[in-house]
Design a protein around this motif. Structure first.
Motif, PDB file in Angstrom:
ATOM      1  N   GLN A 184       0.843  -1.189   0.000  1.00 57.19           N
ATOM      2  CA  GLN A 184       0.000   0.000   0.000  1.00 57.19           C
ATOM      3  C   GLN A 184       0.882   1.244   0.000  1.00 57.19           C
ATOM      4  O   GLN A 184       1.770   1.395   0.841  1.00 57.19           O
ATOM      5  CB  GLN A 184      -0.926   0.005   1.214  1.00 57.19           C
ATOM      6  CG  GLN A 184      -1.971   1.104   1.169  1.00 57.19           C
ATOM      7  CD  GLN A 184      -3.022   0.939   2.257  1.00 57.19           C
ATOM      8  OE1 GLN A 184      -2.743   0.438   3.349  1.00 57.19           O
ATOM      9  NE2 GLN A 184      -4.245   1.332   1.973  1.00 57.19           N
ATOM     10  N   MET A 185       0.629   2.119  -0.959  1.00 54.77           N
ATOM     11  CA  MET A 185       1.459   3.319  -1.089  1.00 54.77           C
ATOM     12  C   MET A 185       0.638   4.437  -1.727  1.00 54.77           C
ATOM     13  O   MET A 185      -0.028   4.230  -2.744  1.00 54.77           O
ATOM     14  CB  MET A 185       2.679   3.027  -1.972  1.00 54.77           C
ATOM     15  CG  MET A 185       3.578   4.229  -2.245  1.00 54.77           C
ATOM     16  SD  MET A 185       4.883   3.892  -3.456  1.00 54.77           S
ATOM     17  CE  MET A 185       5.954   2.792  -2.530  1.00 54.77           C
ATOM     18  N   ASP A 186       0.708   5.589  -1.120  1.00 58.05           N
ATOM     19  CA  ASP A 186       0.161   6.813  -1.709  1.00 58.05           C
ATOM     20  C   ASP A 186       1.357   7.698  -2.013  1.00 58.05           C
ATOM     21  O   ASP A 186       1.961   8.269  -1.102  1.00 58.05           O
ATOM     22  CB  ASP A 186      -0.796   7.487  -0.737  1.00 58.05           C
ATOM     23  CG  ASP A 186      -1.389   8.788  -1.293  1.00 58.05           C
ATOM     24  OD1 ASP A 186      -0.960   9.233  -2.381  1.00 58.05           O
ATOM     25  OD2 ASP A 186      -2.284   9.353  -0.626  1.00 58.05           O
ATOM     26  N   VAL A 187       1.724   7.811  -3.288  1.00 58.89           N
ATOM     27  CA  VAL A 187       2.955   8.531  -3.627  1.00 58.89           C
ATOM     28  C   VAL A 187       2.881  10.008  -3.255  1.00 58.89           C
ATOM     29  O   VAL A 187       3.922  10.652  -3.078  1.00 58.89           O
ATOM     30  CB  VAL A 187       3.333   8.380  -5.121  1.00 58.89           C
ATOM     31  CG1 VAL A 187       3.617   6.933  -5.460  1.00 58.89           C
ATOM     32  CG2 VAL A 187       2.262   8.964  -6.029  1.00 58.89           C
ATOM     33  N   SER A 188       1.656  10.543  -3.125  1.00 54.85           N
ATOM     34  CA  SER A 188       1.547  11.956  -2.734  1.00 54.85           C
ATOM     35  C   SER A 188       1.912  12.176  -1.268  1.00 54.85           C
ATOM     36  O   SER A 188       2.180  13.311  -0.854  1.00 54.85           O
ATOM     37  CB  SER A 188       0.134  12.481  -3.013  1.00 54.85           C
ATOM     38  OG  SER A 188      -0.821  11.872  -2.176  1.00 54.85           O
ATOM     39  N   ASP A 189       1.939  11.097  -0.476  1.00 50.74           N
ATOM     40  CA  ASP A 189       2.413  11.164   0.913  1.00 50.74           C
ATOM     41  C   ASP A 189       3.925  10.945   0.884  1.00 50.74           C
ATOM     42  O   ASP A 189       4.437   9.883   1.247  1.00 50.74           O
ATOM     43  CB  ASP A 189       1.709  10.101   1.758  1.00 50.74           C
ATOM     44  CG  ASP A 189       2.131  10.136   3.222  1.00 50.74           C
ATOM     45  OD1 ASP A 189       2.861  11.079   3.621  1.00 50.74           O
ATOM     46  OD2 ASP A 189       1.755   9.207   3.969  1.00 50.74           O
ATOM     47  N   THR A 190       4.643  11.952   0.457  1.00 46.32           N
ATOM     48  CA  THR A 190       6.071  11.787   0.154  1.00 46.32           C
ATOM     49  C   THR A 190       6.900  11.417   1.376  1.00 46.32           C
ATOM     50  O   THR A 190       7.899  10.710   1.256  1.00 46.32           O
ATOM     51  CB  THR A 190       6.632  13.066  -0.484  1.00 46.32           C
ATOM     52  OG1 THR A 190       6.391  14.185   0.385  1.00 46.32           O
ATOM     53  CG2 THR A 190       5.973  13.334  -1.839  1.00 46.32           C
ATOM     54  N   ALA A 191       6.487  11.852   2.550  1.00 45.90           N
ATOM     55  CA  ALA A 191       7.264  11.565   3.758  1.00 45.90           C
ATOM     56  C   ALA A 191       7.271  10.072   4.088  1.00 45.90           C
ATOM     57  O   ALA A 191       8.191   9.577   4.746  1.00 45.90           O
ATOM     58  CB  ALA A 191       6.714  12.352   4.941  1.00 45.90           C
ATOM     59  N   SER A 192       6.256   9.339   3.621  1.00 46.72           N
ATOM     60  CA  SER A 192       6.153   7.912   3.955  1.00 46.72           C
ATOM     61  C   SER A 192       6.995   7.034   3.040  1.00 46.72           C
ATOM     62  O   SER A 192       7.252   5.866   3.376  1.00 46.72           O
ATOM     63  CB  SER A 192       4.692   7.464   3.855  1.00 46.72           C
ATOM     64  OG  SER A 192       4.260   7.425   2.494  1.00 46.72           O
ATOM     65  N   LEU A 193       7.429   7.542   1.904  1.00 47.83           N
ATOM     66  CA  LEU A 193       8.023   6.678   0.878  1.00 47.83           C
ATOM     67  C   LEU A 193       9.373   6.071   1.276  1.00 47.83           C
ATOM     68  O   LEU A 193       9.586   4.864   1.056  1.00 47.83           O
ATOM     69  CB  LEU A 193       8.132   7.441  -0.442  1.00 47.83           C
ATOM     70  CG  LEU A 193       6.800   7.977  -0.999  1.00 47.83           C
ATOM     71  CD1 LEU A 193       7.024   8.666  -2.337  1.00 47.83           C
ATOM     72  CD2 LEU A 193       5.767   6.867  -1.131  1.00 47.83           C
ATOM     73  N   PRO A 194      10.319   6.827   1.848  1.00 44.62           N
ATOM     74  CA  PRO A 194      11.598   6.203   2.214  1.00 44.62           C
ATOM     75  C   PRO A 194      11.443   5.014   3.164  1.00 44.62           C
ATOM     76  O   PRO A 194      12.129   3.999   3.016  1.00 44.62           O
ATOM     77  CB  PRO A 194      12.380   7.349   2.863  1.00 44.62           C
ATOM     78  CG  PRO A 194      11.808   8.578   2.253  1.00 44.62           C
ATOM     79  CD  PRO A 194      10.344   8.285   2.091  1.00 44.62           C
TER      80      PRO A 194
END
Length: 248
Positions: free
Chosen positions: A52-62
């Motif tokens: 599950q990934m929301d790319v607009s939530d950039t802080a969560s990606l790393p």
């Protein structure tokens, strides 16, 4: 190889994931809708990892990238496919929130995920980033305003990545499709008005998500000493519009 695909729950991303698994590749399928990814995992098996990934939530990606299981941790190919268009109104009538959502997803999300993954590719001196752009990044049209601007960013960002990666074996491609049916693109653009979305594809033979999936697969499996910088594709029925004139 391990391929991470954003926007993997539908359209181009889903078609590509299915084709890759059929060829024996491992796929990290990323999207907001976990239930759709889990349904794909049930069908595709252990070669498909739903994330599950929301790319607009950039802080969560790393953290999402850092927490991948060991057998999926090395990302050989990143397909930045997540993106959307919202509305076709002229700029003076557009909703600012729609503009910002397109920028957050199409630009900031793509940047953040690339930034999280690219350094390890450079360290290994191996990898491939495929950005899914659009002909809208090169050819303006009525109502394209910020959507076209985001895809122009994707095009130029891809070219500048190529310049920065000189001397490495990391490849970068910007794939620029034209009109494609059989995805959720127009349904999202028209805010869920399925009837209006369907009319976009009336009266001519267009491309399908499967067609774009085939092109993406071809790129991924192309010889590693070849870099396709940009690839613009349209259905035969679509071509460049003439310059328009508003007459008195």
């Amino acid at each position: 190889m391990n391929v991470l695909i954003t926007g993997a729950s539908a359209g181009f991303g889903k078609a590509l994931a299915e084709k890759l698994v059929a060829k024996g590749h491992c796929v990290i399928g990323c999207a907001r809708r976990l239930e759709k990814l889990e349904a794909m995992a049930n069908e595709l098996g252990e070669l498909f990892l739903p994330v599950q990934m929301d790319v607009s939530d950039t802080a969560s990606l790393p953290k999402i990238i850092a927490d991948l299981p060991a057998n999926f941790a090395q990302i050989d190919v990143l397909v930045n496919n997540a993106g959307l268009a919202l509305g076709t109104e002229p700029a003076q009538n557009a909703k600012f929130d729609d503009w910002m959502q397109m920028v957050d997803t199409n630009v900031k999300g793509l940047m953040a995920l690339t930034h999280a993954i690219l350094p390890t590719m450079v360290q290994r001196n191996s990898g491939y980033i495929i950005n899914v752009g659009s002909i809208a990044g090169s050819w303006p049209y009525y109502g394209g305003n910020v959507y076209g601007a985001t895809k122009a960013f994707v095009k130029q960002f891809s070219l500048n990545l190529r310049a920065d990666l000189l001397g490495t074996q990391v490849r970068v491609t910007n794939l620029e499709p034209g009109n494609v049916a059989g995805t959720e693109f127009s349904n999202v653009r028209y805010h869920g008005d399925d009837e209006k979305a369907a009319k976009v594809y009336d009266g001519f033979k267009t491309m399908s998500g499967e067609d774009i999936g085939d092109i993406l697969l071809w790129l991924i499996e192309s010889p590693t000493h070849i870099n396709v910088n940009r690839l613009e594709v349209m259905p035969v029925a679509q071509t460049y519009n003439g310059l328009t004139i508003a007459k008195d």
